[in-house]
Motif scaffolding. Structure first.
Motif, PDB file in Angstrom:
ATOM      1  N   ASN A 116      36.336  12.054  45.882  1.00  0.00           N
ATOM      2  CA  ASN A 116      36.214  13.229  45.036  1.00  0.00           C
ATOM      3  C   ASN A 116      35.249  12.856  43.906  1.00  0.00           C
ATOM      4  OD1 ASN A 116      36.962  15.753  44.229  1.00  0.00           O
ATOM      5  ND2 ASN A 116      39.154  15.284  44.446  1.00  0.00           N
ATOM      6  N   VAL A 155      33.228  12.152  40.605  1.00  0.00           N
ATOM      7  CA  VAL A 155      33.498  12.306  39.162  1.00  0.00           C
ATOM      8  C   VAL A 155      32.496  11.450  38.382  1.00  0.00           C
ATOM      9  CG1 VAL A 155      36.018  12.694  39.296  1.00  0.00           C
ATOM     10  CG2 VAL A 155      35.137  10.358  39.153  1.00  0.00           C
ATOM     11  N   VAL A 214      26.711  13.188  40.490  1.00  0.00           N
ATOM     12  CA  VAL A 214      28.049  13.671  40.865  1.00  0.00           C
ATOM     13  C   VAL A 214      27.902  14.766  41.918  1.00  0.00           C
ATOM     14  CG1 VAL A 214      30.102  14.909  40.026  1.00  0.00           C
ATOM     15  CG2 VAL A 214      29.164  12.996  38.698  1.00  0.00           C
ATOM     16  N   VAL A 229      30.747   8.690  43.027  1.00  0.00           N
ATOM     17  CA  VAL A 229      31.572   8.333  41.877  1.00  0.00           C
ATOM     18  C   VAL A 229      30.617   7.620  40.925  1.00  0.00           C
ATOM     19  CG1 VAL A 229      33.483   6.924  41.031  1.00  0.00           C
ATOM     20  CG2 VAL A 229      33.697   8.158  43.214  1.00  0.00           C
ATOM     21  N   ARG A 251      30.462  16.194  28.457  1.00  0.00           N
ATOM     22  CA  ARG A 251      31.699  16.699  29.084  1.00  0.00           C
ATOM     23  C   ARG A 251      31.523  18.168  29.487  1.00  0.00           C
ATOM     24  NH1 ARG A 251      37.282  15.347  28.856  1.00  0.00           N
ATOM     25  NH2 ARG A 251      37.007  13.721  27.294  1.00  0.00           N
ATOM     26  N   PHE A 302      30.416  19.469  32.953  1.00  0.00           N
ATOM     27  CA  PHE A 302      31.274  19.266  34.131  1.00  0.00           C
ATOM     28  C   PHE A 302      32.506  20.162  34.082  1.00  0.00           C
ATOM     29  CE2 PHE A 302      28.771  15.502  33.604  1.00  0.00           C
ATOM     30  CZ  PHE A 302      28.456  15.133  34.901  1.00  0.00           C
ATOM     31  N   GLY A 338      38.308  17.899  34.516  1.00  0.00           N
ATOM     32  CA  GLY A 338      38.774  16.824  35.392  1.00  0.00           C
ATOM     33  C   GLY A 338      37.671  15.983  36.007  1.00  0.00           C
ATOM     34  N   LYS A 339      36.409  16.433  35.881  1.00  0.00           N
ATOM     35  CA  LYS A 339      35.298  15.708  36.522  1.00  0.00           C
ATOM     36  C   LYS A 339      34.634  14.709  35.569  1.00  0.00           C
ATOM     37  CE  LYS A 339      34.892  17.462  40.676  1.00  0.00           C
ATOM     38  NZ  LYS A 339      34.884  16.595  41.853  1.00  0.00           N
ATOM     39  N   ILE A 385      35.484  11.824  32.934  1.00  0.00           N
ATOM     40  CA  ILE A 385      36.591  10.957  32.506  1.00  0.00           C
ATOM     41  C   ILE A 385      36.050  10.002  31.445  1.00  0.00           C
ATOM     42  CG2 ILE A 385      38.241   9.209  33.279  1.00  0.00           C
ATOM     43  CD1 ILE A 385      37.862  10.515  36.154  1.00  0.00           C
ATOM     44  N   VAL A 397      40.759  10.886  43.100  1.00  0.00           N
ATOM     45  CA  VAL A 397      39.311  10.674  43.187  1.00  0.00           C
ATOM     46  C   VAL A 397      39.041   9.785  44.400  1.00  0.00           C
ATOM     47  CG1 VAL A 397      37.367   9.507  42.055  1.00  0.00           C
ATOM     48  CG2 VAL A 397      38.910  10.971  40.724  1.00  0.00           C
TER      49      VAL A 397
END
Ligand SMILES: Nc1ncnc2c1ncn2[C@@H]1O[C@H](COP(=O)(O)OS(=O)(=O)O)[C@@H](OP(=O)(O)O)[C@H]1O
Ligand SMILES: Nc1ncnc2c1ncn2[C@@H]1O[C@H](COP(=O)(O)OP(=O)(O)O)[C@@H](O)[C@H]1O
Length: 207
Positions: free
Chosen positions: A23, A25, A93, A98, A115, A118, A121-122, A124, A195
């Motif tokens: 997933n 990120v 991404v 990742v 941030r 995105f 949650g994507k 971090i 992820v």
């Protein structure tokens, strides 16, 4: 810009992520020079790579040799540095990776702007919170000594600000504990978020 219309291609981020069994990120490491950003991000990337995941590490020192070699360390130049890096990370991404990044990224506004590129949650944020006194005593590149002597202007923590994150997803102080435990905490976080499939991680994490 108003005449430019976004073209939605058939193969999207979700499809690319599925193909790679992950997933996608962005893990954004922020902290003072010498706090351990590159070491932590590099060790995590190594562990993920060994387990067959598809990663890319964007590192401040390296990006400043190419994409951002026209930029210095004034607050405006750092802002532009992080704007470009944020956009590049977004493309990576989108490519299904990742992505890990290791930039001082000293202000909350710059980090929040990235941030904002995105969905929830994507992005971090990992605050590498090693105290200034420890970073300065490590001084692996001799930069703090030069900054104290006034030979480097605008040095983060000495003559240029660093704003601690308010709500980073993870906080790691590398003056406490060991690297393997810190990397395991990151892997556990990524597994919990789905992820990656934590079952695929290789014992010992390659550290
Ligand atoms: N004035 C000044 N302040 C801080 N850092 C300096 C400076 N001059 C050079 N360096 C070296 O550049 C690396 C930081 O670059 P970044 O792109 O991560 O900085 S920023 O996010 O745009 O603030 C940083 O790398 P790290 O030590 O890996 O953090 C330093 O090696
Ligand atoms: N997890 C860690 N535990 C102990 N020491 C560390 C750790 N990470 C980094 N260090 C030490 O800190 C120094 C600076 O680390 P580095 O990753 O280059 O920091 P940054 O990328 O934030 O400038 C390294 O040379 C190493 O001696």
């Amino acid at each position: 810009m108003t005449d430019i219309v976004w073209h939605q291609h058939e193969i999207d981020q979700a499809a690319r992520g599925r193909q790679k069994n992950q997933n996608p990120v962005l893990l954004w490491f922020t902290g003072l020079s010498g706090s351990g950003k590159s070491t932590l991000a590099g060790a995590l990337e190594h562990a993920l790579f060994e387990a067959g995941f598809h990663t890319y590490l964007l590192d401040g020192d390296n990006v400043r040799h190419g994409l951002c070699k026209d930029l210095g360390f004034s607050l405006d130049d750092r802002d532009e540095n992080l704007r470009r890096v944020g956009e590049v990370a977004k493309l990576m991404v989108d490519a299904g990776l990742v992505v890990l990044s290791a930039f001082i990224s000293p202000t909350r506004a710059e980090r929040e702007r990235v941030r904002g590129l995105f969905p929830e949650g994507k992005f971090i944020e990992v605050h590498v919170s090693t105290p200034l006194s420890v970073c300065e005593s490590r001084d692996p590149k001799g930069l703090y000594a030069k900054a104290r002597k006034g030979e480097i202007a605008n040095f983060t923590g000495i003559s240029s600000p660093y704003e601690d994150p308010d709500a980073a997803e993870l906080t790691i102080d590398t003056s406490k504990g060991d690297l393997a435990t810190q990397v395991q905490a990151l892997v556990d976080y990524l597994s919990a978020l789905q992820v990656i499939d934590g079952e695929k991680m290789v014992a010992g994490l390659g550290i």
